[in-house]
Write a protein that holds these residues in place. Structure first.
Motif, PDB file in Angstrom:
ATOM      1  N   UNK A  85       1.777 -25.972  26.130  1.00 36.05           N
ATOM      2  CA  UNK A  85       2.011 -24.996  26.590  1.00 36.05           C
ATOM      3  C   UNK A  85       1.471 -24.714  27.581  1.00 36.05           C
ATOM      4  N   UNK A  86      -0.263 -24.179  27.315  1.00 35.53           N
ATOM      5  CA  UNK A  86      -1.496 -23.938  27.592  1.00 35.53           C
ATOM      6  C   UNK A  86      -2.168 -25.077  28.480  1.00 35.53           C
ATOM      7  N   UNK A  87      -2.163 -25.605  27.993  1.00 36.82           N
ATOM      8  CA  UNK A  87      -3.283 -27.213  28.430  1.00 36.82           C
ATOM      9  C   UNK A  87      -2.235 -27.438  29.505  1.00 36.82           C
ATOM     10  N   UNK A  88      -0.636 -28.335  28.964  1.00 36.48           N
ATOM     11  CA  UNK A  88      -0.424 -28.994  29.950  1.00 36.48           C
ATOM     12  C   UNK A  88       0.233 -28.037  31.574  1.00 36.48           C
ATOM     13  N   UNK A  89       0.821 -26.887  30.518  1.00 38.45           N
ATOM     14  CA  UNK A  89       1.598 -26.181  31.484  1.00 38.45           C
ATOM     15  C   UNK A  89       2.799 -26.175  31.533  1.00 38.45           C
ATOM     16  N   UNK A  90       3.574 -27.046  30.640  1.00 39.23           N
ATOM     17  CA  UNK A  90       4.864 -27.162  30.839  1.00 39.23           C
ATOM     18  C   UNK A  90       5.335 -26.264  29.491  1.00 39.23           C
ATOM     19  N   UNK A  91       6.875 -25.942  29.484  1.00 37.73           N
ATOM     20  CA  UNK A  91       7.335 -25.444  28.889  1.00 37.73           C
ATOM     21  C   UNK A  91       7.951 -26.706  27.584  1.00 37.73           C
ATOM     22  N   UNK A  92       7.694 -25.301  26.699  1.00 39.73           N
ATOM     23  CA  UNK A  92       8.532 -26.104  24.977  1.00 39.73           C
ATOM     24  C   UNK A  92       9.693 -25.716  24.445  1.00 39.73           C
ATOM     25  N   UNK A  93      10.496 -26.827  24.540  1.00 39.50           N
ATOM     26  CA  UNK A  93      12.124 -26.225  24.151  1.00 39.50           C
ATOM     27  C   UNK A  93      12.229 -26.582  22.598  1.00 39.50           C
ATOM     28  N   UNK A  94      11.681 -27.274  22.357  1.00 40.27           N
ATOM     29  CA  UNK A  94      12.098 -27.834  20.771  1.00 40.27           C
ATOM     30  C   UNK A  94      10.526 -28.735  20.553  1.00 40.27           C
ATOM     31  N   UNK A  95      10.378 -28.099  18.648  1.00 43.57           N
ATOM     32  CA  UNK A  95       9.645 -29.270  17.662  1.00 43.57           C
ATOM     33  C   UNK A  95      10.487 -29.583  16.922  1.00 43.57           C
ATOM     34  N   UNK A  96      10.676 -30.444  17.038  1.00 42.41           N
ATOM     35  CA  UNK A  96      10.815 -31.080  15.721  1.00 42.41           C
ATOM     36  C   UNK A  96       9.886 -31.435  15.291  1.00 42.41           C
ATOM     37  N   UNK A  97      10.035 -31.579  13.729  1.00 45.22           N
ATOM     38  CA  UNK A  97       8.667 -32.232  12.568  1.00 45.22           C
ATOM     39  C   UNK A  97      10.030 -32.671  11.389  1.00 45.22           C
ATOM     40  N   UNK A  98       9.183 -33.727  11.613  1.00 41.33           N
ATOM     41  CA  UNK A  98       9.340 -34.999  10.386  1.00 41.33           C
ATOM     42  C   UNK A  98       8.203 -35.124   9.914  1.00 41.33           C
ATOM     43  N   UNK A  99       8.941 -35.164   8.224  1.00 35.27           N
ATOM     44  CA  UNK A  99       7.703 -35.288   7.458  1.00 35.27           C
ATOM     45  C   UNK A  99       8.227 -36.513   7.045  1.00 35.27           C
ATOM     46  N   UNK A 100       7.416 -37.835   6.952  1.00 35.58           N
ATOM     47  CA  UNK A 100       7.523 -38.698   6.187  1.00 35.58           C
ATOM     48  C   UNK A 100       7.324 -38.999   5.230  1.00 35.58           C
ATOM     49  N   UNK A 101       6.235 -38.291   4.611  1.00 38.27           N
ATOM     50  CA  UNK A 101       5.904 -38.812   2.855  1.00 38.27           C
ATOM     51  C   UNK A 101       4.647 -37.423   2.759  1.00 38.27           C
ATOM     52  N   UNK A 102       4.587 -37.548   1.858  1.00 36.37           N
ATOM     53  CA  UNK A 102       2.900 -36.618   1.127  1.00 36.37           C
ATOM     54  C   UNK A 102       2.350 -37.394  -0.253  1.00 36.37           C
TER      55      UNK A 102
END
Length: 113
Positions: A85-102
């Motif tokens: 939002x700060x750099x691009x100037x577009x609103x972010x509705x969702x951020x989905x974090x998918x943990x694929x491994x440890x």
């Protein structure tokens, strides 16, 4: 003004480098895993979609072993939302974090000192 998804993915990847516990990006499809082996590309691990209410960003990550998952995911969501939002100037509705491994620390891996 139109912002290319690759530019947004670059901002997301940079935000992830500042998040404690991120070991690396993980492709979300097996075909991308093979392609990443030969030519690493963050865009295979970051998906961006547009919706009327804002961007939906999916990130696929490998984490360091021992990271508190819920706290980590929340921190990553906030960091990505803020930077995009700060750099691009577009609103972010969702951020989905998918943990694929440890990934375990180097000293605890079999065959290592």
């Amino acid at each position: 003004m139109e912002v290319l998804p690759s530019a947004i993915a670059t901002v997301v990847a940079r935000a992830l480098t500042q998040c404690y516990g991120v070991v690396g990006l993980a492709p979300h499809r097996m075909t991308d895993a093979v392609a990443n082996f030969f030519a690493p590309d963050a865009r295979r691990s970051i998906q961006i979609r547009e919706r009327p209410e804002g961007l939906v960003i999916d990130v696929y990550l490998i984490l360091a072993h021992g990271v508190r998952l819920i706290a980590f995911a929340h921190s990553v969501q906030q960091a990505i939302k803020y930077q995009v939002e700060r750099i691009v100037g577009l609103p972010v509705a969702e951020v989905n974090v998918h943990i694929q491994g440890l990934q375990a620390p180097p000293s605890s891996r079999p065959g290592r000192g």
